[in-house]
Write a protein that holds these residues in place. Structure first.
Motif, short mmCIF file in Angstrom:
data_model
loop_
_atom_site.label_atom_id
_atom_site.label_comp_id
_atom_site.label_asym_id
_atom_site.label_seq_id
_atom_site.Cartn_x
_atom_site.Cartn_y
_atom_site.Cartn_z
N GLY A 227 0.59 -1.07 0.26
CA GLY A 227 0.02 0.06 -0.09
C GLY A 227 0.91 1.40 -0.21
O GLY A 227 1.69 1.27 1.14
N MET A 228 0.70 2.23 -0.79
CA MET A 228 1.47 3.37 -1.08
C MET A 228 0.53 4.50 -0.61
O MET A 228 1.21 5.73 -0.88
CB MET A 228 2.05 3.55 -2.61
N GLY A 229 -0.28 4.50 0.02
CA GLY A 229 -1.20 5.66 0.25
C GLY A 229 -2.72 5.15 0.39
O GLY A 229 -3.20 4.25 -0.21
N ALA A 230 -3.47 5.95 1.21
CA ALA A 230 -4.82 5.84 1.34
C ALA A 230 -5.37 7.14 1.55
O ALA A 230 -4.89 8.19 1.78
CB ALA A 230 -5.07 4.77 2.41
N TYR A 231 -6.92 7.05 1.35
CA TYR A 231 -7.72 8.37 1.73
C TYR A 231 -9.01 7.72 2.19
O TYR A 231 -9.50 6.80 1.86
CB TYR A 231 -7.64 9.42 0.57
N ALA A 232 -9.71 8.55 3.07
CA ALA A 232 -11.11 8.32 3.55
C ALA A 232 -11.79 9.60 3.43
O ALA A 232 -11.26 10.69 4.26
CB ALA A 232 -11.20 7.45 4.78
N PRO A 233 -13.09 9.80 3.53
CA PRO A 233 -13.82 8.97 2.99
C PRO A 233 -13.81 8.67 1.41
O PRO A 233 -13.37 9.48 0.81
CB PRO A 233 -15.24 8.96 3.20
N ALA A 234 -13.94 7.22 1.12
CA ALA A 234 -13.91 7.13 -0.61
C ALA A 234 -15.27 7.48 -1.17
O ALA A 234 -16.23 6.67 -0.88
CB ALA A 234 -13.25 5.54 -0.80
N PRO A 235 -15.58 8.43 -2.02
CA PRO A 235 -16.71 9.02 -2.74
C PRO A 235 -17.12 7.89 -3.56
O PRO A 235 -18.57 7.63 -3.80
CB PRO A 235 -16.53 10.13 -3.38
N VAL A 236 -16.58 6.64 -4.04
CA VAL A 236 -17.23 5.67 -4.67
C VAL A 236 -18.01 4.84 -3.86
O VAL A 236 -18.99 4.25 -4.59
CB VAL A 236 -15.94 4.72 -5.34
N ALA A 416 -5.16 9.78 -3.98
CA ALA A 416 -6.72 10.03 -3.81
C ALA A 416 -7.02 10.97 -5.08
O ALA A 416 -8.15 11.68 -5.12
CB ALA A 416 -6.93 11.41 -2.52
N CYS A 417 -6.28 10.59 -6.39
CA CYS A 417 -6.77 10.96 -7.52
C CYS A 417 -8.16 10.83 -7.92
O CYS A 417 -8.96 11.81 -8.33
CB CYS A 417 -5.84 10.84 -8.57
N ARG A 418 -8.60 9.64 -7.50
CA ARG A 418 -9.81 9.43 -8.11
C ARG A 418 -11.06 10.09 -7.09
O ARG A 418 -12.08 10.61 -7.86
CB ARG A 418 -10.15 7.78 -7.80
N ALA A 419 -10.97 10.46 -5.86
CA ALA A 419 -11.84 11.23 -5.17
C ALA A 419 -11.93 12.66 -5.93
O ALA A 419 -12.80 13.08 -5.89
CB ALA A 419 -11.10 11.25 -3.74
N LEU A 420 -10.67 13.20 -6.22
CA LEU A 420 -10.50 14.42 -6.82
C LEU A 420 -11.53 14.29 -8.19
O LEU A 420 -12.29 15.30 -8.58
CB LEU A 420 -9.24 14.97 -7.05
N ASN A 421 -11.27 13.40 -9.05
CA ASN A 421 -12.15 13.14 -10.05
C ASN A 421 -13.48 13.21 -10.01
O ASN A 421 -14.38 13.63 -10.82
CB ASN A 421 -11.61 12.03 -11.00
N ARG A 422 -14.01 12.33 -8.89
CA ARG A 422 -15.51 12.36 -8.43
C ARG A 422 -16.01 13.81 -7.97
O ARG A 422 -16.97 14.12 -8.21
CB ARG A 422 -15.66 11.28 -7.51
N VAL A 423 -15.18 14.59 -7.16
CA VAL A 423 -15.41 15.82 -6.79
C VAL A 423 -15.73 16.75 -7.99
O VAL A 423 -16.76 17.67 -8.01
CB VAL A 423 -14.46 16.62 -5.99
#
Length: 423
Positions: A227-236, A416-423
């Motif tokens: 694991g190279m990093g993580a974020y929460a909450p995951a909007p997916v 957290a790039c996927r979270a930014l994409n969803r935002v």
């Protein structure tokens, strides 16, 4: 209360940090701990698999609660041993921990009880596994059955790559006995998410959904890591989807474990793929995830000691688990060469400067050399920051990570790039 945390990585640093906030904690110990944990707890040099020494220490030091971090002590029966001694301990017993200790067991359980997961087959013969791969085609996933420190999974995009994975695991015995059998399963398309849950064996209370970044390089390139990093909450994981995860996966698997005579208490980790048809299980872990713990625990607003005791005493239903409305991001700083061979013993600079930026710096692979903190693992530090938006948490985490340096340090720039994409 006197509390003992078993383990010495980033997850255990996060657990010790959160537990230390409880007004109920009088003295905190950690075995074996690390330089970061040493600022919160008294570190004791006991191996995590030495049940007898851990039990003796807990008895001698009047430990009121023991919290198990890594998977190895759980599959080694630490919970059973402590229960025999009449000691309170958070985590599943040895039979229940098989949900992580054997991927074949977990798969058979899911298929038997209709819990959504990828189609799969289990093999004890390498040639049979290779023939199956040739029949199925690629992409396809090959997994070592046993514990492999998060590195026993190969997502193969070609038949040749999958064949090489079987040979590496089963014939070259790259993971030792963990590769005595392999699980070969269909490749699921979608977005991954991690949903951890507290459970007392009957009631299930999910934690804020997180998303881990397994591949070593930006853009999900390169080999899998721990694991190279993580974020929460995951909007997916939307509120609607979370309800499905609870009703279709978490509650059914806890009920299934009860019916199989393996009642499960502690933290259950569900690694999920969010597909077009809904959530499917990639894997279960029998403990807090790493690095997900480093972003989930900073968002827990309740007393962690109260929650853990309620799980052990089977009264979780009456406990309200409260959550912060912030977001958290963790950047893993890794040693050069990781997840392959890497050097140890390099001096780490800038930890205090990163903390001055408001970040939590969780030690994952560090050691003391005289009065200096040096690298001692592949994943060295986890730099975590919180904020009232995912953008703010990302900005704070990377600003803090930029203050730290050691020889050949590397990290991903797109956590957290996927979270930014969803935002």
């Amino acid at each position: 209360m006197n509390i003992l945390v078993i383990g010495g990585g980033g997850r255990e640093h996060a657990l010790a940090w959160k537990l230390s906030q409880s007004p109920r904690v009088k003295k905190l110990y950690c075995a074996p701990g690390n330089p970061g944990i040493a600022s919160l707890a008294e570190c004791v040099a006991i191996n995590v698999t030495d049940n007898k020494s851990l039990g003796s220490f807990a008895k001698e030091h009047n430990i009121d609660l023991t919290v198990v971090g890594p998977e190895l002590p759980l599959t080694n029966g630490i919970v059973d041993y402590f229960n025999e001694l009449g000691l309170k301990i958070f985590g599943p017993n040895q039979m229940a921990a098989q949900i992580e200790g054997s991927k074949a067991f977990a798969k058979e359980l899911m298929h038997k009880y209709g819990i959504p997961t990828a189609k799969s087959e289990v093999f004890t013969d390498a040639n049979a596994a290779i023939r199956y791969i040739q029949e199925q085609g690629a992409p396809i996933v090959v997994k070592a059955d046993g514990l492999a420190a998060g590195k026993g999974v190969v997502v193969a995009m070609t038949v040749e790559e999958a064949t090489a994975a079987v040979e590496m695991i089963m014939l070259d015995k790259f993971f030792g006995n963990a590769g005595a059998q392999v699980v070969v399963e269909e490749y699921l398309r979608g977005e991954e998410a991690s949903v951890l849950a507290f459970t007392d064996g009957i009631t299930v209370k999910p934690m804020v959904a997180a998303q881990d970044h397994k591949r070593v390089f930006d853009g999900d390139q390169g080999p899998n890591t721990g694991g190279m990093g993580a974020y929460a909450p995951a909007p997916v994981v939307t509120p609607t989807l979370e309800k499905r995860v609870v009703t279709e996966i978490l509650q059914p698997v806890i009920k299934a474990m009860q019916e199989e005579g393996r009642p499960y208490t502690g933290c259950l980790y569900a690694g999920l793929m969010i597909t077009d048809t809904g959530p499917k299980v990639i894997e279960f872990n029998a403990r807090f995830g790493d690095p997900e713990t480093q972003v989930v625990l900073p968002l827990v607003a309740s007393d962690l000691v109260d929650i853990m005791e309620a799980c052990i005493e089977q009264r979780l239903k009456g406990i309200e688990v409260e959550w912060s409305n912030q977001a958290a991001v963790c950047i893993v700083l890794a040693a050069g060469g990781y997840p392959g061979e890497y050097r140890k013993g390099d001096t780490i600079h800038g930890i205090s400067q990163a903390e001055e930026k408001g970040a939590l710096v969780f030690h994952a692979g560090t050691a003391f050399n005289a009065d200096e903190v040096v690298t001692n693992g592949g994943r060295v530090l986890g730099v975590t920051a919180t904020g009232f938006s995912i953008e703010l948490a990302i900005k704070k985490a990377y600003e803090a990570a930029g203050k730290i340096h050691f020889r050949d340090m590397h990290f991903r720039n797109d956590i957290a790039c996927r979270a930014l994409n969803r935002v």
